[in-house]
Design a protein around this motif. Structure first.
Motif, PDB file in Angstrom:
ATOM      1  N   ARG A  81      59.269 118.863 -55.770  1.00 14.33           N
ATOM      2  CA  ARG A  81      58.458 117.698 -55.425  1.00 14.33           C
ATOM      3  C   ARG A  81      59.275 116.581 -54.786  1.00 14.33           C
ATOM      4  NH1 ARG A  81      53.193 119.082 -55.164  1.00 14.33           N
ATOM      5  NH2 ARG A  81      52.350 119.793 -57.140  1.00 14.33           N
ATOM      6  N   TRP A  82      60.606 116.670 -54.849  1.00 13.55           N
ATOM      7  CA  TRP A  82      61.455 115.652 -54.239  1.00 13.55           C
ATOM      8  C   TRP A  82      62.159 116.244 -53.037  1.00 13.55           C
ATOM      9  CZ3 TRP A  82      60.359 111.383 -56.801  1.00 13.55           C
ATOM     10  CH2 TRP A  82      60.144 111.409 -58.186  1.00 13.55           C
ATOM     11  N   SER A  83      62.604 115.381 -52.129  1.00 11.50           N
ATOM     12  CA  SER A  83      63.477 115.844 -51.051  1.00 11.50           C
ATOM     13  C   SER A  83      64.823 116.195 -51.680  1.00 11.50           C
ATOM     14  CB  SER A  83      63.668 114.734 -50.020  1.00 11.50           C
ATOM     15  OG  SER A  83      64.384 113.660 -50.604  1.00 11.50           O
ATOM     16  N   LEU A  84      65.662 116.933 -50.947  1.00 15.94           N
ATOM     17  CA  LEU A  84      66.965 117.314 -51.488  1.00 15.94           C
ATOM     18  C   LEU A  84      67.792 116.063 -51.817  1.00 15.94           C
ATOM     19  CD1 LEU A  84      68.969 119.580 -52.184  1.00 15.94           C
ATOM     20  CD2 LEU A  84      69.816 119.422 -49.833  1.00 15.94           C
ATOM     21  N   THR A  85      67.699 115.064 -50.937  1.00 14.47           N
ATOM     22  CA  THR A  85      68.472 113.837 -51.170  1.00 14.47           C
ATOM     23  C   THR A  85      68.024 113.160 -52.464  1.00 14.47           C
ATOM     24  OG1 THR A  85      68.549 113.571 -48.782  1.00 14.47           O
ATOM     25  CG2 THR A  85      69.205 111.662 -50.101  1.00 14.47           C
ATOM     26  N   ALA A  86      66.703 113.026 -52.612  1.00 16.58           N
ATOM     27  CA  ALA A  86      66.188 112.384 -53.835  1.00 16.58           C
ATOM     28  C   ALA A  86      66.581 113.192 -55.072  1.00 16.58           C
ATOM     29  CB  ALA A  86      64.672 112.249 -53.758  1.00 16.58           C
ATOM     30  N   HIS A  87      66.494 114.513 -54.932  1.00 16.89           N
ATOM     31  CA  HIS A  87      66.863 115.375 -56.056  1.00 16.89           C
ATOM     32  C   HIS A  87      68.337 115.200 -56.404  1.00 16.89           C
ATOM     33  CE1 HIS A  87      66.196 119.462 -58.159  1.00 16.89           C
ATOM     34  NE2 HIS A  87      65.525 118.525 -58.787  1.00 16.89           N
ATOM     35  N   ASN A  88      69.174 115.037 -55.384  1.00 17.40           N
ATOM     36  CA  ASN A  88      70.607 114.835 -55.642  1.00 17.40           C
ATOM     37  C   ASN A  88      70.893 113.475 -56.273  1.00 17.40           C
ATOM     38  OD1 ASN A  88      71.780 117.244 -54.957  1.00 17.40           O
ATOM     39  ND2 ASN A  88      71.872 116.760 -52.780  1.00 17.40           N
ATOM     40  N   VAL A  89      70.115 112.466 -55.865  1.00 15.62           N
ATOM     41  CA  VAL A  89      70.291 111.143 -56.487  1.00 15.62           C
ATOM     42  C   VAL A  89      69.958 111.249 -57.983  1.00 15.62           C
ATOM     43  CG1 VAL A  89      69.365 108.793 -56.612  1.00 15.62           C
ATOM     44  CG2 VAL A  89      69.889 109.811 -54.384  1.00 15.62           C
ATOM     45  N   ILE A  90      68.849 111.924 -58.282  1.00 17.38           N
ATOM     46  CA  ILE A  90      68.462 112.110 -59.681  1.00 17.38           C
ATOM     47  C   ILE A  90      69.546 112.896 -60.424  1.00 17.38           C
ATOM     48  CG2 ILE A  90      66.764 113.216 -61.215  1.00 17.38           C
ATOM     49  CD1 ILE A  90      64.673 112.664 -58.968  1.00 17.38           C
ATOM     50  N   GLY A  91      70.042 113.954 -59.751  1.00 21.04           N
ATOM     51  CA  GLY A  91      71.095 114.770 -60.360  1.00 21.04           C
ATOM     52  C   GLY A  91      72.356 113.965 -60.623  1.00 21.04           C
ATOM     53  N   THR A  92      72.700 113.091 -59.668  1.00 19.38           N
ATOM     54  CA  THR A  92      73.906 112.270 -59.844  1.00 19.38           C
ATOM     55  C   THR A  92      73.737 111.332 -61.034  1.00 19.38           C
ATOM     56  OG1 THR A  92      74.233 112.377 -57.468  1.00 19.38           O
ATOM     57  CG2 THR A  92      75.485 110.692 -58.645  1.00 19.38           C
ATOM     58  N   LEU A  93      72.559 110.743 -61.152  1.00 23.27           N
ATOM     59  CA  LEU A  93      72.309 109.866 -62.313  1.00 23.27           C
ATOM     60  C   LEU A  93      72.354 110.663 -63.621  1.00 23.27           C
ATOM     61  CD1 LEU A  93      69.489 107.585 -60.868  1.00 23.27           C
ATOM     62  CD2 LEU A  93      71.796 106.879 -61.521  1.00 23.27           C
ATOM     63  N   GLY A  95      57.321 109.065 -61.047  1.00 25.14           N
ATOM     64  CA  GLY A  95      57.740 110.460 -61.160  1.00 25.14           C
ATOM     65  C   GLY A  95      56.593 111.365 -61.559  1.00 25.14           C
ATOM     66  N   VAL A  96      55.817 110.934 -62.533  1.00 26.31           N
ATOM     67  CA  VAL A  96      54.679 111.739 -62.977  1.00 26.31           C
ATOM     68  C   VAL A  96      53.681 111.895 -61.827  1.00 26.31           C
ATOM     69  CG1 VAL A  96      52.679 111.767 -64.519  1.00 26.31           C
ATOM     70  CG2 VAL A  96      54.916 111.166 -65.412  1.00 26.31           C
ATOM     71  N   TYR A  97      53.473 110.816 -61.113  1.00 33.84           N
ATOM     72  CA  TYR A  97      52.552 110.866 -59.977  1.00 33.84           C
ATOM     73  C   TYR A  97      53.040 111.890 -58.952  1.00 33.84           C
ATOM     74  CZ  TYR A  97      50.041 109.289 -55.831  1.00 33.84           C
ATOM     75  OH  TYR A  97      49.270 109.244 -54.707  1.00 33.84           O
ATOM     76  N   ARG A  98      54.341 111.844 -58.675  1.00 33.14           N
ATOM     77  CA  ARG A  98      54.881 112.776 -57.673  1.00 33.14           C
ATOM     78  C   ARG A  98      54.835 114.217 -58.183  1.00 33.14           C
ATOM     79  NH1 ARG A  98      57.895 111.292 -53.038  1.00 33.14           N
ATOM     80  NH2 ARG A  98      58.083 113.562 -52.856  1.00 33.14           N
ATOM     81  N   ILE A  99      55.152 114.377 -59.437  1.00 31.46           N
ATOM     82  CA  ILE A  99      55.251 115.735 -59.969  1.00 31.46           C
ATOM     83  C   ILE A  99      53.868 116.363 -60.162  1.00 31.46           C
ATOM     84  CG2 ILE A  99      55.944 117.073 -61.999  1.00 31.46           C
ATOM     85  CD1 ILE A  99      58.302 115.042 -62.250  1.00 31.46           C
ATOM     86  N   LEU A 100      52.974 115.604 -60.763  1.00 31.26           N
ATOM     87  CA  LEU A 100      51.662 116.176 -61.069  1.00 31.26           C
ATOM     88  C   LEU A 100      50.629 115.890 -59.987  1.00 31.26           C
ATOM     89  CD1 LEU A 100      51.234 115.417 -64.873  1.00 31.26           C
ATOM     90  CD2 LEU A 100      51.803 117.594 -63.829  1.00 31.26           C
ATOM     91  N   TRP A 101      50.853 114.839 -59.222  1.00 30.50           N
ATOM     92  CA  TRP A 101      49.753 114.344 -58.401  1.00 30.50           C
ATOM     93  C   TRP A 101      50.175 113.969 -56.977  1.00 30.50           C
ATOM     94  CZ3 TRP A 101      46.978 115.821 -62.152  1.00 30.50           C
ATOM     95  CH2 TRP A 101      45.602 115.710 -62.077  1.00 30.50           C
ATOM     96  N   VAL A 102      51.043 114.751 -56.363  1.00 26.87           N
ATOM     97  CA  VAL A 102      51.454 114.424 -54.999  1.00 26.87           C
ATOM     98  C   VAL A 102      50.218 114.378 -54.116  1.00 26.87           C
ATOM     99  CG1 VAL A 102      52.758 115.181 -52.985  1.00 26.87           C
ATOM    100  CG2 VAL A 102      53.715 115.446 -55.251  1.00 26.87           C
ATOM    101  N   PRO A 103      49.997 113.272 -53.398  1.00 25.57           N
ATOM    102  CA  PRO A 103      48.776 113.161 -52.609  1.00 25.57           C
ATOM    103  C   PRO A 103      48.627 114.333 -51.638  1.00 25.57           C
ATOM    104  CG  PRO A 103      49.978 111.092 -52.607  1.00 25.57           C
ATOM    105  CD  PRO A 103      50.857 112.100 -53.256  1.00 25.57           C
ATOM    106  N   GLY A 104      47.472 114.875 -51.638  1.00 25.58           N
ATOM    107  CA  GLY A 104      47.178 115.912 -50.658  1.00 25.58           C
ATOM    108  C   GLY A 104      47.470 117.321 -51.138  1.00 25.58           C
ATOM    109  N   ASN A 105      48.200 117.470 -52.234  1.00 27.94           N
ATOM    110  CA  ASN A 105      48.470 118.814 -52.759  1.00 27.94           C
ATOM    111  C   ASN A 105      47.773 118.991 -54.095  1.00 27.94           C
ATOM    112  OD1 ASN A 105      50.191 119.347 -50.671  1.00 27.94           O
ATOM    113  ND2 ASN A 105      51.998 118.676 -51.795  1.00 27.94           N
ATOM    114  N   PRO A 106      47.122 120.124 -54.301  1.00 27.71           N
ATOM    115  CA  PRO A 106      46.583 120.367 -55.636  1.00 27.71           C
ATOM    116  C   PRO A 106      47.740 120.378 -56.629  1.00 27.71           C
ATOM    117  CG  PRO A 106      45.804 122.025 -54.084  1.00 27.71           C
ATOM    118  CD  PRO A 106      46.861 121.240 -53.394  1.00 27.71           C
ATOM    119  N   GLU A 107      47.501 119.866 -57.857  1.00 28.05           N
ATOM    120  CA  GLU A 107      48.602 119.909 -58.815  1.00 28.05           C
ATOM    121  C   GLU A 107      48.953 121.350 -59.118  1.00 28.05           C
ATOM    122  OE1 GLU A 107      45.557 119.247 -59.697  1.00 28.05           O
ATOM    123  OE2 GLU A 107      45.109 120.021 -61.698  1.00 28.05           O
TER     124      GLU A 107
END
Lengths: 416, 594
Positions: free
Chosen positions: A117-129, B580-592
């Motif tokens: 659900r994240w871009s690779l960059t965002a995922h790496n930022v999360i991973g770094t934290l 984060g929850v919004y992105r993970i479960l509820w990304v706009p335009g994609n079914p969860e």
């Protein structure tokens, strides 16, 4: 020795041992997860490694969290007066640890559930934290442990009649903090490399195709850093041991059995056997890792015949952690703060207390810091049996869970 | 006026900045916890429907809810750890008292946590590996773990709201306060013999009834009730102003020579036992108070004392109700957004799923919010009316100092008839008057005498307790909650109407679907206002009648800047979590992801 075991110390030691074993992997796994996540872009072998590692990590972290919570609740129930005292003086080190724990949990959840659900960059930022918080949680807790060795920076404010902690003085002058913290980080990374090598060596011998290939690569990649870490641990361990010479009570309890003593030379509780056991585990994994490294460096096929030895090395790595931590804790029994046995340390602390109150303060400290003074209503037989029953259930369930997670067929590998 | 009310809350009681940080920290935890309790329940119900219908939409909903449940659990564990350490660091004396006297529910909560972790992991990783029935059983056990955990923690909180043995000051027969008679009082079991340690380490046993000047204590408001069942302690009802002072002295490390205890010692007995006098004077107050409290706890039941709090049952059902309501309304909002995003697309199957999920959330939300208002909240209100009359007076603003949220002719009907009926079951009852509560009812007057003798010892008036009455801001917090909850209840009613009218292919008008974006925030606000009423309305007490906030707080408090930094950090984490929850479960335009 018999007097060291009571329900309070037993449950504390039990939960602490389980927690510390898992939490070391919690420090070492995040950097590997992030590393393989990036190597896995476009390479399904490393994608598999990153995902499987993160999945296991999430499980380990949750269980480590349970044991940590159990430990803190036991500590509160058995030694509420010590918790009261610690709460008044240890605001900063505990605050660092808990703020990092909160961040770490959040980052782990976002990293695991947000993989696609994240871009690779965002995922790496999360991973770094995730990695940074993993390294800073022990910074706070090791500060507390070093304080429990020697309460450097603890002062008494005579005007307000209270103890307080000078954090800068503590960080600058506590001789045990920096060796302890650095030893912890390097030790956790080293143990993780060994355990990961062991786990993937097992996987290598029980799989085919992509998984086998990926597992072989991981084993070969882990052994080199593991060897370096084990060598480094010799020097860091030595540094910490030397720093403990500032606390003769503790040093003598650890090394007195070998004839190495400082100060008054009195051995109150002889725990040299635990040090010898730890060294046995340390040296055996060093030998296995060194031999395995030499053999598998050139060819992956050499892993299979050494897999069972590597599994033993993984077990030894975890056993080294547990024996080391128990040694560190038991060697200062029955005192929460080891240096309370040092007349010079106590005298310098009491010098700040008004003369008419010195007796009261000294008596209060000795009462609160003595592990033998536990809360008797928290150690009623009913509570002890209840605790034993639930912990037995937890362990059985945890084993079943590991079976479902790692061995039971069905479900989906990508169940995230 | 708002500034004045806020000022009263922050400045009329000690440790204002620590209270704000605790409010933020615990609210962040509570906001998440409600989903742990509520989503697990909703997931279990959705699974039961799936077992009955075998319609895959319900399994999909179950999986989405379980995913949310696990995510929230992980974060709840993190914020719970932060809250636990926060309590230790900011309120160490409260934590010490909890560990010493009412440790059991905190201890037993760890077993709930174990259940949650084990079954949650097994539920997630065992999906597809375990049979459906076994998996449903595990889902139930995961939910049971969360609910069990809440039952333990809420018992401690209920004890803080109204400790077992509290005797309130409001007489529900005469409808008058009884402060002049020493109320509110706290029931204590005083052991017949006190064991004191001598300087040489030996121990001496002293007959308590002879040591204390009982007539003097009775004159100060103490009532002797009788003996305990075991016959080894005297049961007394002690004015809380004395109890809180002794608890203050105990945690400040005072000895008898600096304590109000010196005034209630039987001088004749001490004169007859001259050698005892110096020992007694140097005895820590803790050595005398602690055995009394421990005896009280033992007699009430070490394992059950917090569960016997008179507000416990009302509190726990109200908490469960709040959790399900919050989860259901959040779910309603989430699927309303989904509906908006998908109503014009051609994925009919997904739209059907979205409609079912919305209907499920709307019906559940309507049922539970109604129950909260008419049953659970009502029971909570009745318990507060009896055991926290000062708080009720502040909630209802029965004072000339403040303008009530309700004005006009309805005001007197409401205050004189309806509220008394709801609170006390009779239209002839009278609500407690805020103005009739003495501002200093929690002060122990003996402390003035003590201060005169030794100026370094603070009297109660010098401890920062400017006002013993609860802050009036709770009136607006409480009615803000009530009005907003009624509004959301009407919204749920309208939503259910549209669902019912067009079932199964109902369409939602914009005024129902578009507020979906705000729904999680609005329902959390209702919950926050309710929680704030409960916690802020207890001031100046940390444990009502036993421990005030200044006694509970750390002796080394962080600066206001440090507190602000941590508060911003915690709020930042919450915002990040929501995103984060919004992105993970509820990304706009994609079914969860199912």
């Amino acid at each position: 020795m018999a007097s060291t075991l009571n329900p309070a110390t037993f449950w504390l030691a039990f939960t602490f041992g389980a927690h510390i074993m898992m939490v070391n992997l919690s420090v070492g796994l995040p950097p590997l997860m992030v590393y393989y996540r990036n190597k896995g872009v476009g390479d399904p072998r490393f994608e598999y490694v990153a995902r499987s590692m993160t999945r296991v990590y999430a499980a380990i972290y949750g269980l480590a969290g349970v044991f940590a919570t159990a430990f803190t609740v036991f500590l509160l129930s058995f030694y509420p007066k010590f918790i009261g005292l610690a709460g008044h003086v240890a605001l900063v080190p505990f605050s660092i640890a808990i703020m990092m724990i909160a961040l770490h949990f959040l980052m782990l959840a976002l990293y695991w559930y947000g993989w696609d659900r994240w871009s690779l960059t965002a995922h790496n930022v999360i991973g770094t934290l995730l990695v940074i918080s993993a390294f800073l949680i022990p910074f706070g807790f090791r500060a507390v442990f070093a304080f429990l060795n020697i309460p450097t920076g603890l002062h008494f404010d005579a005007a307000q009649g209270k103890f307080y902690l000078s954090v800068t003085e503590f960080l600058a002058h506590n001789p045990t903090f920096w060796p302890f913290y650095l030893k912890t980080i390097v030790g956790a990374l080293t143990a993780t490399f060994v355990v990961v090598a062991a786990g993937y060596a097992y996987r290598y011998t029980h799989s085919e195709g992509l998984v086998k290939e990926a597992s072989g690569i991981v084993v070969r990649q882990m052994l080199g850093p593991a060897l370096v870490g084990l060598v480094a641990m010799f020097f860091l361990g030595l540094w910490y041991a030397l720093s403990l010479m500032n606390i003769p009570y503790k040093f003598n309890n650890i090394f007195g059995g070998f004839g190495w003593k400082v100060g008054d030379g009195v051995v109150t509780y002889n725990f040299s056997w635990a040090f010898a056991l730890k060294m046995f585990f340390y040296l055996s994994q060093l030998v296995i890792v060194a031999l395995a490294y030499k053999a598998v460096r050139r060819e992956a096929e050499a892993i299979a015949p050494r897999a069972k030895y590597l599994l033993y090395a993984g077990f030894s790595a975890l056993a080294t952690i547990v024996t080391g931590e128990y040694l560190n804790a038991f060697s200062q029994y029955p005192w929460f703060i080891a240096a309370v046995t040092d007349k010079k340390v106590v005298a310098s602390l009491l010098a700040e207390v008004p003369p008419q109150s010195r007796g009261e303060v000294a008596s209060y400290l000795l009462q609160v810091l003595d592990l033998r003074n536990y809360n008797t209503i928290a150690t009623l037989p009913g509570v002890t049996w209840l605790t034993a029953g639930f912990l037995a259930f937890l362990i059985a369930a945890a084993f079943y869970f590991v079976y479902v997670l790692l061995l039971k067929p069905g479900g989906s590998e990508s169940s995230y | 006026m708002a500034e004045g009310l806020l000022g009263q809350w922050l400045q009329a009681y000690p440790a204002g900045h620590l209270r704000v940080l605790s409010l933020v920290g615990i609210e962040v935890h509570w906001a998440i916890l409600q989903y742990v309790l509520g989503l697990s329940f909703l997931a279990f119900v959705a699974r039961l429907i799936y077992l009955r219908t075998h319609n895959e939409h319900w399994e999909r909903l179950t999986r989405t809810l379980v995913k949310g449940f696990i995510l929230m659990f992980a974060l709840g564990a993190a914020t719970g750890t932060a809250a636990e350490f926060g309590l230790v660091l900011l309120w160490p004396n409260l934590t010490e008292a909890a560990g010493d006297f009412i440790y059991f529910p905190l201890y037993a909560e760890i077993f709930a946590f174990i259940m949650e972790v084990v079954f949650l992991y097994m539920m997630w990783y065992g999906w597809g590996k375990l049979s459906l029935k076994a998996h449903t059983a595990i889902l139930f056990l995961g939910m049971a773990g969360a609910w069990y955990s809440a039952a333990m923690i809420v018992s401690v909180n209920a004890y803080m709201v109204a400790p077992t043995g509290i005797v309130p000051a409001y007489n529900t027969t005469t409808w008058h306060f009884m402060y002049a008679e020493g109320y509110p009082k706290f029931t204590l079991h005083v052991p017949l013999r006190l064991i004191l340690e001598l300087p040489n380490g030996s121990k001496v046993s002293i007959p308590t009834l002879k040591l204390l000047n009982i007539p003097l204590l009775e004159k100060a408001g103490m009532t002797v009730v009788g003996m305990n069942k075991a016959g080894n302690a005297v049961v007394v009802e002690m004015p809380v102003r004395i109890v809180q002072r002794l608890v203050f002295e105990m945690y400040r490390g005072y000895t008898v020579k600096d304590s109000i205890l010196q005034f209630v010692v039987n001088k004749t007995y001490v004169q007859e036992h001259a050698s005892l006098a110096p020992i007694l004077l140097n005895t820590p107050v803790k050595s005398i108070v602690e055995p009394i409290v421990k005896q009280t706890v033992r007699d009430e039941g070490v394992y059950s004392v917090t569960f016997k709090s008179p507000v416990y049952w009302a509190s726990i059902i109200h908490v469960y109700g709040a959790a399900i309501t919050t989860s259901a309304f959040t779910l309603m909002g989430a699927y309303a957004i989904r509906y908006l995003q998908y109503r014009n697309r051609r994925d009919e199957d997904y739209l059907e799923y979205v409609r079912k999920a919305f209907a499920f959330a709307a019906v559940t939300g309507l049922i539970v919010i109604t129950m909260q208002g008419l049953v659970f909240g009502h029971e909570m209100g009745r318990a507060i009316a009896i055991y926290n009359p000062e708080k009720l007076a502040a909630m209802e603003a029965t004072t000339s100092q403040l303008k009530h949220t309700m004005t006009g002719p309805f005001r007197s009907l409401f205050e004189d008839k309806l509220m008394p009926l709801l609170a006390y079951g009779s239209m002839h009852a009278k609500l407690p008057s805020y103005d009739a509560i003495p501002k200093d009812y929690c002060y122990c007057k003996l402390s003035d005498k003590l201060h005169q003798m030794n100026p370094s010892i603070p009297s109660d008036a010098m401890r920062g307790l400017v006002d013993c009455r609860p802050p009036l801001i709770v009136h607006y917090l409480y009615y803000g909650k009530v009005y907003l909850a009624i509004l959301l209840g009407l919204y749920a009613l309208a939503a259910v109407y549209y669902v019912w009218r067009g079932w199964p292919n109902f369409n939602l008008p914009g005024w129902i679907s578009k507020p979906g974006y705000a729904m999680p925030i609005l329902i959390q606000l209702v919950s926050l206002l309710g929680w704030a009423t409960r916690e802020i309305g207890r001031k100046p007490w940390t444990i009502y009648g036993v421990m005030t906030v200044d006694t509970a707080q750390t002796v080394n408090p962080p600066s206001t800047g440090e507190v602000a930094l941590v508060a911003v950090y915690l709020i930042g984490l919450l915002v990040l979590l929501a995103y984060g929850v919004y992105r993970i479960l509820w990304v706009p335009g994609n079914p969860e992801k199912a």
